[in-house]
Design a protein around this motif. Structure first.
Motif, PDB file in Angstrom:
ATOM      1  N   ALA A 255      15.025  -6.134  -4.465  1.00 27.35           N
ATOM      2  CA  ALA A 255      14.353  -5.025  -5.152  1.00 27.35           C
ATOM      3  C   ALA A 255      13.045  -5.481  -5.779  1.00 27.35           C
ATOM      4  CB  ALA A 255      15.276  -4.441  -6.222  1.00 27.35           C
ATOM      5  N   THR A 256      13.027  -6.713  -6.297  1.00 25.54           N
ATOM      6  CA  THR A 256      11.802  -7.227  -6.907  1.00 25.54           C
ATOM      7  C   THR A 256      10.719  -7.425  -5.866  1.00 25.54           C
ATOM      8  OG1 THR A 256      13.125  -8.348  -8.600  1.00 25.54           O
ATOM      9  CG2 THR A 256      10.864  -9.096  -8.305  1.00 25.54           C
ATOM     10  N   ARG A 257      11.088  -7.970  -4.704  1.00 23.73           N
ATOM     11  CA  ARG A 257      10.098  -8.166  -3.643  1.00 23.73           C
ATOM     12  C   ARG A 257       9.551  -6.840  -3.135  1.00 23.73           C
ATOM     13  NH1 ARG A 257      13.876 -12.098  -1.918  1.00 23.73           N
ATOM     14  NH2 ARG A 257      14.713 -10.626  -0.384  1.00 23.73           N
ATOM     15  N   ARG A 258      10.445  -5.868  -2.939  1.00 30.44           N
ATOM     16  CA  ARG A 258       9.997  -4.579  -2.421  1.00 30.44           C
ATOM     17  C   ARG A 258       9.147  -3.829  -3.447  1.00 30.44           C
ATOM     18  NH1 ARG A 258      15.384  -2.237   0.753  1.00 30.44           N
ATOM     19  NH2 ARG A 258      15.360  -3.777   2.447  1.00 30.44           N
ATOM     20  N   SER A 259       9.466  -4.025  -4.720  1.00 26.15           N
ATOM     21  CA  SER A 259       8.675  -3.349  -5.746  1.00 26.15           C
ATOM     22  C   SER A 259       7.303  -3.973  -5.889  1.00 26.15           C
ATOM     23  CB  SER A 259       9.406  -3.398  -7.095  1.00 26.15           C
ATOM     24  OG  SER A 259      10.638  -2.699  -7.015  1.00 26.15           O
ATOM     25  N   ALA A 260       7.202  -5.287  -5.570  1.00 30.66           N
ATOM     26  CA  ALA A 260       5.914  -5.993  -5.639  1.00 30.66           C
ATOM     27  C   ALA A 260       5.238  -5.718  -6.972  1.00 30.66           C
ATOM     28  CB  ALA A 260       5.013  -5.576  -4.473  1.00 30.66           C
ATOM     29  N   PHE A 261       5.924  -6.133  -8.059  1.00 35.93           N
ATOM     30  CA  PHE A 261       5.438  -5.842  -9.400  1.00 35.93           C
ATOM     31  C   PHE A 261       3.992  -6.262  -9.619  1.00 35.93           C
ATOM     32  CE2 PHE A 261      10.066  -6.241 -10.506  1.00 35.93           C
ATOM     33  CZ  PHE A 261      10.229  -4.906 -10.791  1.00 35.93           C
ATOM     34  N   GLU A 262       3.637  -7.420  -9.066  1.00 34.94           N
ATOM     35  CA  GLU A 262       2.332  -7.977  -9.381  1.00 34.94           C
ATOM     36  C   GLU A 262       1.267  -7.612  -8.356  1.00 34.94           C
ATOM     37  OE1 GLU A 262       3.073 -12.081  -9.755  1.00 34.94           O
ATOM     38  OE2 GLU A 262       4.214 -11.883 -11.602  1.00 34.94           O
ATOM     39  N   THR A 263       1.594  -6.773  -7.396  1.00 31.47           N
ATOM     40  CA  THR A 263       0.628  -6.366  -6.398  1.00 31.47           C
ATOM     41  C   THR A 263      -0.122  -5.139  -6.884  1.00 31.47           C
ATOM     42  OG1 THR A 263       2.027  -7.195  -4.636  1.00 31.47           O
ATOM     43  CG2 THR A 263       0.299  -5.639  -4.014  1.00 31.47           C
ATOM     44  N   ALA A 264      -1.407  -5.262  -7.029  1.00 28.56           N
ATOM     45  CA  ALA A 264      -2.198  -4.144  -7.515  1.00 28.56           C
ATOM     46  C   ALA A 264      -2.337  -3.089  -6.429  1.00 28.56           C
ATOM     47  CB  ALA A 264      -3.587  -4.618  -7.952  1.00 28.56           C
ATOM     48  N   VAL A 265      -2.286  -1.831  -6.841  1.00 34.34           N
ATOM     49  CA  VAL A 265      -2.458  -0.724  -5.915  1.00 34.34           C
ATOM     50  C   VAL A 265      -3.940  -0.436  -5.761  1.00 34.34           C
ATOM     51  CG1 VAL A 265      -1.943   1.707  -5.459  1.00 34.34           C
ATOM     52  CG2 VAL A 265      -0.249   0.250  -6.595  1.00 34.34           C
ATOM     53  N   THR A 266      -4.457  -0.495  -4.528  1.00 33.81           N
ATOM     54  CA  THR A 266      -5.874  -0.258  -4.277  1.00 33.81           C
ATOM     55  C   THR A 266      -6.022   0.820  -3.223  1.00 33.81           C
ATOM     56  OG1 THR A 266      -5.927  -1.993  -2.604  1.00 33.81           O
ATOM     57  CG2 THR A 266      -6.501  -2.630  -4.859  1.00 33.81           C
ATOM     58  N   PHE A 267      -7.143   1.484  -3.262  1.00 33.32           N
ATOM     59  CA  PHE A 267      -7.447   2.538  -2.302  1.00 33.32           C
ATOM     60  C   PHE A 267      -8.749   2.170  -1.602  1.00 33.32           C
ATOM     61  CE2 PHE A 267      -4.977   4.457  -5.685  1.00 33.32           C
ATOM     62  CZ  PHE A 267      -4.010   5.149  -4.982  1.00 33.32           C
ATOM     63  N   GLU A 268      -8.704   2.104  -0.288  1.00 37.32           N
ATOM     64  CA  GLU A 268      -9.880   1.731   0.476  1.00 37.32           C
ATOM     65  C   GLU A 268     -10.595   2.986   0.963  1.00 37.32           C
ATOM     66  OE1 GLU A 268      -8.737  -0.778   3.623  1.00 37.32           O
ATOM     67  OE2 GLU A 268      -8.056  -2.425   2.340  1.00 37.32           O
ATOM     68  N   ALA A 269     -11.889   2.958   0.870  1.00 33.70           N
ATOM     69  CA  ALA A 269     -12.691   4.071   1.361  1.00 33.70           C
ATOM     70  C   ALA A 269     -12.682   4.058   2.886  1.00 33.70           C
ATOM     71  CB  ALA A 269     -14.121   3.950   0.846  1.00 33.70           C
ATOM     72  N   PRO A 270     -12.708   5.229   3.523  1.00 34.88           N
ATOM     73  CA  PRO A 270     -12.700   5.264   4.994  1.00 34.88           C
ATOM     74  C   PRO A 270     -13.959   4.643   5.548  1.00 34.88           C
ATOM     75  CG  PRO A 270     -13.156   7.428   4.064  1.00 34.88           C
ATOM     76  CD  PRO A 270     -12.739   6.554   2.923  1.00 34.88           C
ATOM     77  N   ALA A 271     -13.816   3.994   6.674  1.00 30.33           N
ATOM     78  CA  ALA A 271     -14.964   3.336   7.302  1.00 30.33           C
ATOM     79  C   ALA A 271     -15.991   4.371   7.714  1.00 30.33           C
ATOM     80  CB  ALA A 271     -14.496   2.539   8.521  1.00 30.33           C
ATOM     81  N   SER A 272     -17.238   3.953   7.738  1.00 29.20           N
ATOM     82  CA  SER A 272     -18.315   4.865   8.100  1.00 29.20           C
ATOM     83  C   SER A 272     -18.115   5.367   9.526  1.00 29.20           C
ATOM     84  CB  SER A 272     -19.659   4.154   8.001  1.00 29.20           C
ATOM     85  OG  SER A 272     -19.705   3.031   8.845  1.00 29.20           O
ATOM     86  N   GLY A 273     -18.304   6.664   9.724  1.00 28.40           N
ATOM     87  CA  GLY A 273     -18.148   7.244  11.051  1.00 28.40           C
ATOM     88  C   GLY A 273     -16.734   7.622  11.396  1.00 28.40           C
ATOM     89  N   GLU A 274     -15.767   7.277  10.500  1.00 29.35           N
ATOM     90  CA  GLU A 274     -14.375   7.598  10.798  1.00 29.35           C
ATOM     91  C   GLU A 274     -14.168   9.101  10.646  1.00 29.35           C
ATOM     92  OE1 GLU A 274      -9.916   6.670   9.053  1.00 29.35           O
ATOM     93  OE2 GLU A 274     -11.632   5.401   8.531  1.00 29.35           O
ATOM     94  N   ARG A 275     -13.544   9.725  11.608  1.00 29.63           N
ATOM     95  CA  ARG A 275     -13.365  11.158  11.592  1.00 29.63           C
ATOM     96  C   ARG A 275     -12.220  11.548  10.683  1.00 29.63           C
ATOM     97  NH1 ARG A 275     -13.130  13.387  17.557  1.00 29.63           N
ATOM     98  NH2 ARG A 275     -13.253  15.317  16.346  1.00 29.63           N
ATOM     99  N   ARG A 276     -12.340  12.668  10.015  1.00 29.01           N
ATOM    100  CA  ARG A 276     -11.301  13.168   9.144  1.00 29.01           C
ATOM    101  C   ARG A 276     -10.172  13.729  10.011  1.00 29.01           C
ATOM    102  NH1 ARG A 276     -13.311  13.844   3.964  1.00 29.01           N
ATOM    103  NH2 ARG A 276     -11.603  15.263   3.454  1.00 29.01           N
ATOM    104  N   SER A 277      -8.967  13.466   9.623  1.00 28.88           N
ATOM    105  CA  SER A 277      -7.797  13.887  10.403  1.00 28.88           C
ATOM    106  C   SER A 277      -7.373  15.304  10.117  1.00 28.88           C
ATOM    107  CB  SER A 277      -6.612  12.947  10.176  1.00 28.88           C
ATOM    108  OG  SER A 277      -6.263  12.956   8.809  1.00 28.88           O
TER     109      SER A 277
END
Length: 283
Positions: A255-277
């Motif tokens: 459960a500790t590994r799956r929760s990844a307590f120390e892993t920060a949640v980040t959001f990556e911007a879509p690459a340039s030219g990538e089409r919206r789904s």
């Protein structure tokens, strides 16, 4: 081998807060042996436990807040709530029956896997929740919260957290659980012993007696009131640790590994030219 993930990493402020509350706790538990018979504290023997109880409530709250500020994220809060609820639910099982208290083994394993910071927070919160669940709210509750916090934190301080596995680890935890179960009972006896007054003159705390005399009274008090209960608690903790311990340790680590307590949640911007789904299908 990678190090274990900790739900709460103790920073300098958290360590300082723990040292402070532990020092006050030692005074709160051990004042009958620390204060000389001529002191004003001994003159207020019936009031001192109430004063220390009120002070410990505030200090435990400060420590919990400080530890939370040091990095108790939403995933750790969720696991803290689940384990505290499980511990609180286990406490009434066997209540009043020869020290059958299975919650202690869960506290030992949780502190081992998740570290001393999480362990102190979990132990204190579990005892608070179980007191509300069982109606055991009183001047003894802050002492129980602190003692259980120490009990669970101690498991997180045992050696070999990243290397020791298998029977060696469960054996270590069983030995710790056995000794700590007796230590918990003895410490809690210190919290209740001064309340006896003249109810049992042979074993009650005497504020006018010397330390050796009171120590002999306290040993007699422990033998007469809690020795059998503490033995039951210690044996149950050992049996559950040896039989269920390996499976529970694996589940907690998974459960500790799956929760990844120390892993920060980040959001990556879509690459340039990538089409919206979203929207209609393009041609």
């Amino acid at each position: 081998m990678t190090g274990r993930a900790r739900a709460v990493r103790l920073g300098p402020r958290s360590v300082a807060a723990l040292i402070l509350v532990s020092a006050v706790g030692v005074a709160g538990f051990g004042w009958p042996f620390l204060a000389p018979p001529s002191s004003q504290l001994s003159a207020h023997a019936q009031d001192a436990p109430w004063l220390f109880a009120g002070l410990l409530v505030l200090l435990v709250a400060v420590v919990a807040a400080t530890i939370a500020e040091s990095g108790l994220g939403p995933k750790a809060v969720a696991m803290l709530g689940v384990l505290a609820a499980a511990g609180a639910a286990l406490r009434p099982i066997g209540a009043g029956t020869a020290g059958i208290e299975p919650m202690f083994f869960l506290m030992v394993l949780s502190g081992r896997v998740l570290g001393p910071g999480f362990g102190f927070t979990l132990g204190s919160l579990t005892m608070f929740a179980s007191a509300l669940l069982t109606g055991g709210v009183g001047p003894w509750m802050p002492f129980q919260m602190l003692a259980m916090g120490w009990f669970t934190m101690g498991a997180g301080l045992l050696p070999g957290p990243d290397r020791l596995r298998g029977r060696a680890e469960t054996g270590l935890l069983a030995v710790y659980g056995f000794l700590a179960a007796f230590a918990y009972g003895t410490i809690m006896n210190l919290a209740g012993w001064p309340f006896m007054g003249a109810l049992a003159s042979g074993i009650a705390f005497d504020p006018h007696a010397a330390v050796p005399a009171n120590l002999a009274r306290f040993v007699a008090y422990c033998a007469a009131t809690s020795l059998g209960w503490d033995m039951g608690r210690a044996v149950v903790t050992v049996v559950l640790t040896l039989t269920l311990g390996p499976a529970v340790l694996r589940a907690l680590r998974r459960a500790t590994r799956r929760s990844a307590f120390e892993t920060a949640v980040t959001f990556e911007a879509p690459a340039s030219g990538e089409r919206r789904s979203s929207g209609a299908c393009g041609t």
